[in-house]
Design a protein around this motif. Sequence first.
Motif, PDB file in Angstrom:
ATOM      1  N   VAL A  65       0.857  -1.038   0.114  1.00 12.60           N
ATOM      2  CA  VAL A  65       0.154   0.056  -0.280  1.00 12.60           C
ATOM      3  C   VAL A  65       0.766   1.167  -0.164  1.00 12.60           C
ATOM      4  N   LEU A  66       0.779   2.091  -0.567  1.00 12.91           N
ATOM      5  CA  LEU A  66       1.632   3.492  -1.096  1.00 12.91           C
ATOM      6  C   LEU A  66       0.544   4.671  -0.941  1.00 12.91           C
ATOM      7  N   GLU A  67       0.210   5.430   0.185  1.00 15.57           N
ATOM      8  CA  GLU A  67      -0.009   6.347   0.656  1.00 15.57           C
ATOM      9  C   GLU A  67       0.548   7.706   0.315  1.00 15.57           C
ATOM     10  N   LEU A  68       0.214   8.483  -0.551  1.00 18.08           N
ATOM     11  CA  LEU A  68       0.410   9.428  -1.308  1.00 18.08           C
ATOM     12  C   LEU A  68      -0.627  10.813  -0.538  1.00 18.08           C
ATOM     13  N   ILE A  69       0.642  11.706   0.520  1.00 16.49           N
ATOM     14  CA  ILE A  69      -0.406  13.063   0.916  1.00 16.49           C
ATOM     15  C   ILE A  69       0.696  14.446  -0.055  1.00 16.49           C
ATOM     16  N   TYR A  96      -5.463  13.557   5.890  1.00 24.12           N
ATOM     17  CA  TYR A  96      -4.899  12.434   5.568  1.00 24.12           C
ATOM     18  C   TYR A  96      -3.840  12.088   6.290  1.00 24.12           C
ATOM     19  N   SER A  97      -3.244  13.325   6.951  1.00 23.56           N
ATOM     20  CA  SER A  97      -1.880  12.303   7.564  1.00 23.56           C
ATOM     21  C   SER A  97      -1.994  12.316   8.518  1.00 23.56           C
ATOM     22  N   ILE A  98      -2.992  12.684   9.156  1.00 13.13           N
ATOM     23  CA  ILE A  98      -3.279  12.083  10.944  1.00 13.13           C
ATOM     24  C   ILE A  98      -4.138  10.521  10.741  1.00 13.13           C
ATOM     25  N   GLU A  99      -4.933  10.814   9.357  1.00  9.74           N
ATOM     26  CA  GLU A  99      -5.422   9.048   9.397  1.00  9.74           C
ATOM     27  C   GLU A  99      -4.543   8.397   8.632  1.00  9.74           C
ATOM     28  N   ALA A 100      -3.718   8.451   8.333  1.00  6.19           N
ATOM     29  CA  ALA A 100      -2.897   7.674   7.794  1.00  6.19           C
ATOM     30  C   ALA A 100      -2.235   6.718   8.916  1.00  6.19           C
ATOM     31  N   TYR A 101      -2.237   7.256  10.036  1.00  6.70           N
ATOM     32  CA  TYR A 101      -1.928   5.896  11.573  1.00  6.70           C
ATOM     33  C   TYR A 101      -2.974   5.176  11.124  1.00  6.70           C
ATOM     34  N   TYR A 157       3.663  -1.484   3.838  1.00  7.14           N
ATOM     35  CA  TYR A 157       3.307   0.370   3.181  1.00  7.14           C
ATOM     36  C   TYR A 157       3.669   0.317   3.495  1.00  7.14           C
ATOM     37  N   LEU A 158       3.905   2.323   3.001  1.00 11.64           N
ATOM     38  CA  LEU A 158       4.596   3.088   2.192  1.00 11.64           C
ATOM     39  C   LEU A 158       3.868   4.434   2.357  1.00 11.64           C
ATOM     40  N   MET A 159       4.148   6.276   3.133  1.00 12.24           N
ATOM     41  CA  MET A 159       3.499   7.030   3.038  1.00 12.24           C
ATOM     42  C   MET A 159       4.784   7.888   2.108  1.00 12.24           C
ATOM     43  N   ILE A 160       4.278   8.676   1.018  1.00 14.45           N
ATOM     44  CA  ILE A 160       4.978   9.569   0.708  1.00 14.45           C
ATOM     45  C   ILE A 160       4.631  11.035   1.210  1.00 14.45           C
ATOM     46  N   GLU A 161       4.584  11.753   1.233  1.00 16.18           N
ATOM     47  CA  GLU A 161       4.602  13.512   1.831  1.00 16.18           C
ATOM     48  C   GLU A 161       5.392  14.446   1.005  1.00 16.18           C
ATOM     49  N   THR A 162       4.322  14.810   0.184  1.00 11.58           N
ATOM     50  CA  THR A 162       5.042  15.621  -0.611  1.00 11.58           C
ATOM     51  C   THR A 162       4.644  16.513  -1.552  1.00 11.58           C
ATOM     52  N   ASP A 163       4.670  17.677  -2.440  1.00  8.29           N
ATOM     53  CA  ASP A 163       3.892  18.530  -3.171  1.00  8.29           C
ATOM     54  C   ASP A 163       4.837  18.893  -4.747  1.00  8.29           C
ATOM     55  N   TYR A 164       4.091  19.945  -5.134  1.00 10.03           N
ATOM     56  CA  TYR A 164       4.409  19.612  -6.570  1.00 10.03           C
ATOM     57  C   TYR A 164       5.646  20.178  -7.158  1.00 10.03           C
ATOM     58  N   SER A 165       6.987  20.529  -7.001  1.00 12.63           N
ATOM     59  CA  SER A 165       8.159  19.996  -6.622  1.00 12.63           C
ATOM     60  C   SER A 165       8.924  19.445  -7.188  1.00 12.63           C
TER      61      SER A 165
END
Length: 380
Positions: A325-329, A336-341, A354-362
């Motif tokens: 599962v790849l979660e994109l935040i 979403y980042s709290i619910e990632a738990y 499971y992997l969570m990646i937090e990123t922006d448009y850059s």
Amino acid sequence: MIQLPENFETYAEARKAGFLRMKQLKESGRKVVGIFCSFVPTELIEAAGGTAAPLCATSEEPISAAEADLPKNLCPLIKASYGFALTDTCPYFYFSDFIVGETTCDGKKKMFELMDNIKETYVMQLPARRDEAALDAWEKEVVRFWKKLEDFYGITITEEDVKKAIRLKNREREVMLRFLELGKLNPAPISGYEMGTRLDGLGFNPDIEERCRIIEARTEEVIKDWEENYRGKLSKRPRILITGCPNSGIREKTIKVIEELGADVVAFDCCNGTREKVEKVDETLPAARALAKKYLNINCSVMSPNETRMDYISNMIDEYQVDGVLELILCACHTYSIEAYNVKKTAMAKNVPYLMIETDYSKADSGQINTRLEAFLETI
Ligand code: BJ8
């Protein structure tokens, strides 16, 4: 990565191709209403003889302009959407008669107050829970929006007009869901990058019937190819479920890359995936009640509590034979980042990495994301 078809249209190409159609539509007298969210019952816009123009921005270009008015530490989707409006550089915003916002996350609802200074922004008051009282309140909001469209355009929208739009949108949901469920096949018959890009791109095509025809044709083509060439040849490539925030603005550096690294993206629990499509509007109920019921059940993290999203992800893991599962935040998206738990716990309960990646448009973190995706695939 599974081959893209020759006529594959990128998101930017689809958005650009839509400009001209939107201009022609406006010139022909069609009503255009700008929207930002899956919670907006677009059936009402369709019933008013209008087109819902998707305005969620995916580019970092207008962000610096937006930061003159908005805090830096805010979700890129909100900043970019506001920035396009502020700099008058989005044709879809330009052609919209008015904008419909909604009280989903704090960032969006406060941004809509500022956007109203640029163009009229009508806000639907979405409750954050799903009990009877919330359903009654949301039904009243649906009726209020129905009335807003009538008053704004000086028209009458009948129950039958809305029911007709409900039938059309339900048909579209069925067609899109069938396309997305191609990911249940093993081996995966189509790249997840293609599925996501196609569905986002189609949002810029104002003709719902045509959208259905395009997706039906591609679905048939993919099934035929799979039956003739791949049936019975199970794949060893890891099968990935994507979940989290809208991913159109970060798809190139995440979904495309993980497929190039040897995985198949097969399932999407997100707004450009199955989230809004799994439940149809009940055609037997009065229209306003039916719309309220359907839209209140969307599994977005702004709802509290939101266990139904966890149940949905858990079922998807089984149905799509998911290996990771790849979660994109998007940066600064608190819900979403709290619910990632809970999402991580749900994946772990199924023994799925499971992997969570937090990123922006850059593009600044592309290299780092690459490394993390490589390491993730090694754990599968
Ligand atoms: S139904 S996912 S489209 S709200 S804007 S919540 S990323 S901080 S977009 Fe969304 Fe409707 Fe839900 Fe779907 Fe976070 Fe950014 Fe807010 Fe966002």
